[in-house]
Design a protein around this motif. Structure first.
Motif, mmCIF file in Angstrom:
data_model
loop_
_atom_site.group_PDB
_atom_site.id
_atom_site.type_symbol
_atom_site.label_atom_id
_atom_site.label_comp_id
_atom_site.label_asym_id
_atom_site.label_seq_id
_atom_site.Cartn_x
_atom_site.Cartn_y
_atom_site.Cartn_z
ATOM 1 N N ASP A 1 0.811 -1.220 0.000
ATOM 2 C CA ASP A 1 0.000 0.000 0.000
ATOM 3 C C ASP A 1 0.841 1.265 0.000
ATOM 4 O O ASP A 1 0.302 2.373 0.088
ATOM 5 N N GLY A 2 2.162 1.131 -0.091
ATOM 6 C CA GLY A 2 3.044 2.286 -0.129
ATOM 7 C C GLY A 2 3.568 2.722 1.220
ATOM 8 O O GLY A 2 4.453 3.588 1.287
ATOM 9 N N SER A 3 3.046 2.178 2.283
ATOM 10 C CA SER A 3 3.502 2.557 3.622
ATOM 11 C C SER A 3 4.822 1.867 3.945
ATOM 12 O O SER A 3 5.180 0.850 3.348
ATOM 13 N N ALA A 4 5.532 2.436 4.922
ATOM 14 C CA ALA A 4 6.823 1.897 5.325
ATOM 15 C C ALA A 4 6.640 0.886 6.453
ATOM 16 O O ALA A 4 5.849 1.110 7.376
ATOM 17 N N TYR A 5 7.363 -0.217 6.357
ATOM 18 C CA TYR A 5 7.346 -1.220 7.415
ATOM 19 C C TYR A 5 8.208 -0.710 8.570
ATOM 20 O O TYR A 5 9.272 -0.130 8.355
ATOM 21 N N ASN A 6 7.745 -0.909 9.791
ATOM 22 C CA ASN A 6 8.371 -0.270 10.947
ATOM 23 C C ASN A 6 9.656 -0.937 11.416
ATOM 24 O O ASN A 6 10.338 -0.403 12.294
ATOM 25 N N HIS A 7 9.993 -2.104 10.884
ATOM 26 C CA HIS A 7 11.168 -2.828 11.351
ATOM 27 C C HIS A 7 12.199 -2.940 10.238
ATOM 28 O O HIS A 7 11.860 -2.974 9.061
ATOM 29 N N THR A 8 13.463 -2.983 10.639
ATOM 30 C CA THR A 8 14.554 -3.125 9.682
ATOM 31 C C THR A 8 14.981 -4.581 9.607
ATOM 32 O O THR A 8 14.657 -5.389 10.481
ATOM 33 N N GLY A 9 15.718 -4.916 8.547
ATOM 34 C CA GLY A 9 16.087 -6.305 8.322
ATOM 35 C C GLY A 9 17.584 -6.512 8.242
ATOM 36 O O GLY A 9 18.379 -5.567 8.354
ATOM 37 N N LYS A 10 17.961 -7.767 8.022
ATOM 38 C CA LYS A 10 19.358 -8.151 7.827
ATOM 39 C C LYS A 10 19.397 -9.326 6.860
ATOM 40 O O LYS A 10 18.412 -10.061 6.715
ATOM 41 N N ILE A 11 20.527 -9.503 6.202
ATOM 42 C CA ILE A 11 20.641 -10.565 5.205
ATOM 43 C C ILE A 11 20.612 -11.924 5.891
ATOM 44 O O ILE A 11 21.382 -12.189 6.812
ATOM 45 N N PHE A 12 19.711 -12.776 5.432
ATOM 46 C CA PHE A 12 19.593 -14.135 5.953
ATOM 47 C C PHE A 12 20.452 -15.101 5.144
ATOM 48 O O PHE A 12 21.136 -15.964 5.706
#
Length: 383
Positions: A239-250
């Motif tokens: 929907d264009g909104s930003a996800y509140n959590h950041t990630g890392k390479i799995f």
């Protein structure tokens, strides 16, 4: 009379010469300075991201299939909920498997009884053999019967284990804790071993996002796998909104496709609130290596000519046209990677009437409101 005519002609000639000289002076006069507004180019923090089309994937997903045949006699879960490891999910009619198990156990008991008898026989014959009260052949036959009884016990034990395994397969349990989907079979449905799909169960927290990158970016992502920050990987939802959590390479896939020259990278994100669903499309944003303290100017100051970008710099009372290399756009500003130094004064309004080397004066240009958003092709986004 002739003298009067001569005087008139002379007067007209003088007036014509004066008019031509006045017109020539007006044409040779320098145009007035152009009134412009300027902004000082400054360095500021610029975080910008490269975008990759991604797909949400479960880090662990299993299709549930039966390993024995029969009819579904029990469904013990609510579709779409989280089930814990070991929870019974389906039951297949187990009557024949229970019967087979009981029969296998009976066979084992019988085999053990035969073994016990054979053991007693061989013990007795061995005692008689010591006093030569029995033939050696009889002892050998007793020994063979004992070994046969031992093998029959082993066969019966294997039969019990096989029957117990089939009986356990009649109850299908969750292989791990995860969310189960909508059942593909109903009560009473007949299932075949290995071929009938019952359901799918997958983990949801954490969850992965798969993206495909060009082989030229492999080393960059290997560096990010070893050393990344909380702001390196971000996610944009459908929907264009930003996800509140950041990630890392799995994980980074084992090799590059020889057909496309690309490789798959999986980035892991926390998903405690179950916002990310397996199969969902999204946009993975990866922090650009050139992010940092960069020169920025208002985007409206940039003009485009034949695919190249230019700005005007105010040098005292002279306008200097300067070719620039653009970075990403950040709200109303644009990052300048080359062409402008911090502290230089960039003309933001009034430059539409300027030429390189033109005279300028500081002040609000006429029609500034209209010109401010009109910078030649100001809607062009640098690539």
């Amino acid at each position: 009379m002739k003298s009067t005519y001569t005087y008139c002609i002379a007067a007209l000639a003088i007036l014509s010469v004066s008019a031509c000289k006045s017109k020539s002076d007006k044409q040779n006069a320098a145009p007035p300075p152009t009134s412009v507004n300027v902004v000082e180019a400054n360095k500021s923090d610029a975080l910008y991201y490269d975008k990759y089309q991604g797909t949400v994937v479960a880090l662990n997903s299993v299709e549930l299939r039966s390993q024995v045949s029969g009819f579904i006699t029990g469904i013990f879960f609510k579709e779409g909920t989280v089930v814990t490891k070991g929870t019974p999910l389906y039951e297949i009619d187990k009557r024949k498997y229970e019967a087979a198990y009981q029969q296998a156990r009976a066979n084992l008991i019988s085999a053990k009884a035969n073994l016990s008898k054979a053991q007693k026989d061989i013990d007795r014959y061995n005692m008689l053999l010591k006093s030569d009260a029995v033939a050696r052949q009889t002892v050998d036959q007793a020994t063979a019967s004992f070994e046969t009884a031992q093998s029959q016990v082993a066969v019966a034990q294997a039969g019990v284990e096989s029957a117990a395994t089939d009986l356990s397969y009649a109850t299908i349990r969750a292989p791990f804790t995860g969310r189960i989907g909508i059942s593909q079979v109903k009560l009473g449905a007949q299932v075949s071993p290995g071929s009938t799909l019952l359901n799918t169960i997958s983990t949801g927290n954490p969850i992965g996002v798969d993206v495909v990158i060009n082989e030229q970016d492999i080393n960059r992502f290997y560096r990010l796998q070893k050393n990344s920050t909380d702001s390196t990987f971000r996610l944009q939802l459908p929907d264009g909104s930003a996800y509140n959590h950041t990630g890392k390479i799995f994980a980074i896939d084992r090799g590059v496709s020889d057909q496309t020259g690309t490789i798959k990278v999986r980035v892991q994100f926390p998903n405690a609130k179950d916002q990310l669903k397996d199969g969902m499309s999204c946009v993975l944003q990866v922090l650009n290596d050139e992010s940092g303290n960069r020169v920025q100017i208002p985007y409206k100051a940039v003009t485009e000519q034949m695919g190249e970008f230019f700005v005007f710099i105010a040098k005292d009372t002279i306008a200097e046209q300067r070719k620039v290399i653009l970075g990403p756009r950040i709200q109303s500003n644009i990052v300048i990677t080359d062409g402008i130094k911090p502290g230089e004064k960039v003309i933001t309004e009034g430059f539409q009437r300027l030429r390189d080397g033109g005279k300028i004066t500081l002040g609000a240009p006429s029609g500034a409101a209209a010109q401010g958003g009109a910078g030649a092709k100001s809607g062009t986004q640098p690539k």
